[in-house]
Enzyme design. Structure first.
Site, PDB file in Angstrom:
ATOM      1  CG  HIS A 312      -2.199   0.951   1.098  1.00 34.84           C
ATOM      2  ND1 HIS A 312      -1.753   2.470   1.635  1.00 34.84           N
ATOM      3  CD2 HIS A 312      -3.414   0.760   0.723  1.00 34.84           C
ATOM      4  CE1 HIS A 312      -3.010   3.033   1.309  1.00 34.84           C
ATOM      5  NE2 HIS A 312      -3.959   2.252   0.773  1.00 34.84           N
ATOM      6  CG  ASP A 370      -8.043  -2.324  -2.646  1.00 38.33           C
ATOM      7  OD1 ASP A 370      -9.317  -2.144  -2.516  1.00 38.33           O
ATOM      8  OD2 ASP A 370      -6.993  -1.672  -2.431  1.00 38.33           O
TER       9      ASP A 370
END
Length: 435
Positions: A312, A370
């Site tokens: 991320h 996600d």
């Protein structure tokens, strides 16, 4: 109104061409100190260069805080895992909008106001029918949200606190209907009106999957999974779409236009499309026995393949939202009897490897939110084209909270980033026959 950042006892000194400037160092309640460079250009005639704004604070905010190194996310000071486990989305909406958790009377009032604003103006049906039948749901959502200013022009005056409040409630209430109708339109089914007897997540699922010809009962486990997805995506500091909403709002654009700008930014695959990309990658791998092949490709610098759903921009350790999503994915798949789904098997094996393999650990490639959310949405019955609209639905409250905070901040000015110009130097115009 927020408190001003505290000015520390120390300053930073910048020396340039024999001139020195003392720059105040500001301290927040959490996170690193920041250097106030607002007088840099007026005093020294230079400004900073920071593509992507990765080292620039654009505002002071009281809403969300991320500690990427520790893998922590807070809404108004509350850890995201506690909110996802013990709260629900509308309570989180209240928290983000007003700064504190509501008491029982405040919660009931807020839920009633949201519930009674879920219907869309009837003429908006004609607006939907102006789109091609194969239009992407995100294109429809972006257009309809922007068009709300034409249907609800009694709540577009940003200088009226009551109109700001009405616009905020309307968007939180109507986004599920807008997204559900975009889904229905894309698959050729009739629109389903909202029901006031259902909770927020259940109402959304009902509008998406019910048909007039037979009853549809929302399973509480699926509703809870949907509610958690909404909660985990409600806000995430000054990301690209949130910054877009703030930038649009700084021009004093109406609230519906600002949120439509956020929807448009979120549509970018580098931002809101990550869960779709992660699901497509898991499908490409296919079965757990093919994982070593793709792990080797991911480690090969000469191979363009990248593992989606890992790592991320902000988190340098485990994404705190991912653990909740992992547990939710198992609940949903157990309910639907598809725990032997090869996609989930690939996901679980990839996660195990990511948490043990030195390459993943050294490169801080931990599973993010996600990684699992796409699996959950597919299991519930959503096509990948609906993943980003659902993200937009969830993030709307964060955008609104950030927009309201910006308008109430006396330090707000219209956004106007500077640039480092590297084009041609000044030159004179040459007539066409002399070129």
């Amino acid at each position: 109104m927020m408190d001003s950042p505290a000015t520390g006892q120390h300053t930073a000194t910048l020396t340039l061409d024999g001139k020195s400037l003392e720059l105040p160092v500001l301290s927040g309640t959490m996170g690193p100190d920041v250097i106030d460079i607002r007088k840099l250009y007026s005093e020294l005639g230079v400004f900073t260069f920071d593509p992507g704004y990765t080292a620039t604070g654009s505002c002071a905010s009281t809403i969300t805080f991320i500690d990427g190194d520790k893998g922590e996310l807070y809404y108004r000071g509350y850890p995201i895992d506690q909110l996802a486990e013990r709260s629900h989305y509308l309570e989180v909406c209240y928290l983000l909008l007003y700064g504190e958790l509501p008491n029982a009377a405040q919660m009931e009032d807020f839920e009633n106001r949201v519930t009674r604003h879920t219907m869309l103006h009837e003429q908006m049906q004609y607006f939907y029918r102006g789109f091609r039948r194969d239009a992407h749901p995100m294109a429809i959502v972006c257009g309809v949200v922007g068009a709300m200013s034409a249907f609800y022009h009694d709540s577009t005056d940003i200088n009226d606190p009551w109109q700001r409040e009405v616009a905020s409630i309307r968007m939180i209430a109507k986004l599920p209907t807008i997204c559900a109708w975009a889904f229905k339109y894309s698959i050729g089914q009739p629109f389903i009106y909202p029901r006031n007897d259902l909770d927020y997540a259940s109402n959304f699922l009902h509008m998406c999957f019910a048909v007039p010809s037979e009853p549809y009962d929302v399973d509480p486990i699926l509703a809870r999974a949907m509610d958690r997805i909404f909660t985990l995506h409600a806000d995430h500091e000054q990301n690209a779409s949130t910054s877009t909403v703030r930038l649009a709002g700084s021009s004093q654009a109406n609230p519906f236009a600002c949120i439509a700008a956020g929807v448009a930014c979120l549509w970018g695959p580098a931002h809101g499309g990550a869960n779709q990309a992660a699901l497509e990658m898991l499908r490409e791998i296919g079965t757990p026995d093919r994982i070593p092949e793709f792990i080797a490709r991911a480690k090969d610098r000469n191979d363009p393949f990248r593992l989606m759903g890992f790592g991320h921009r902000v988190y340098k350790s485990y994404d705190p939202r991912a653990k909740v999503m992992q547990e939710t994915a198992r609940e949903v798949l157990d309910l639907l009897g598809i725990d032997n789904n090869p996609t989930l098997q690939v996901a679980r094996e990839l996660e195990r490897i990511a948490l043990e393999d030195e390459y993943f650990i050294d490169h801080q490639l931990y599973p993010n939110v996600d990684f699992y959310s796409g699996i959950i949405l597919e299991a519930i019955g959503f096509p990948t084209s609906m993943f980003t609209p659902i993200f937009a639905l969830a993030r709307t409250v964060g955008w609104i909270a950030q927009w309201k905070e910006m308008l109430e901040d006396p330090a707000t000015r219209i956004g106007r980033p500077r640039q480092l110009y590297v084009g041609a130097k000044a030159r004179d115009y040459v007539e066409v026959e002399n070129r």
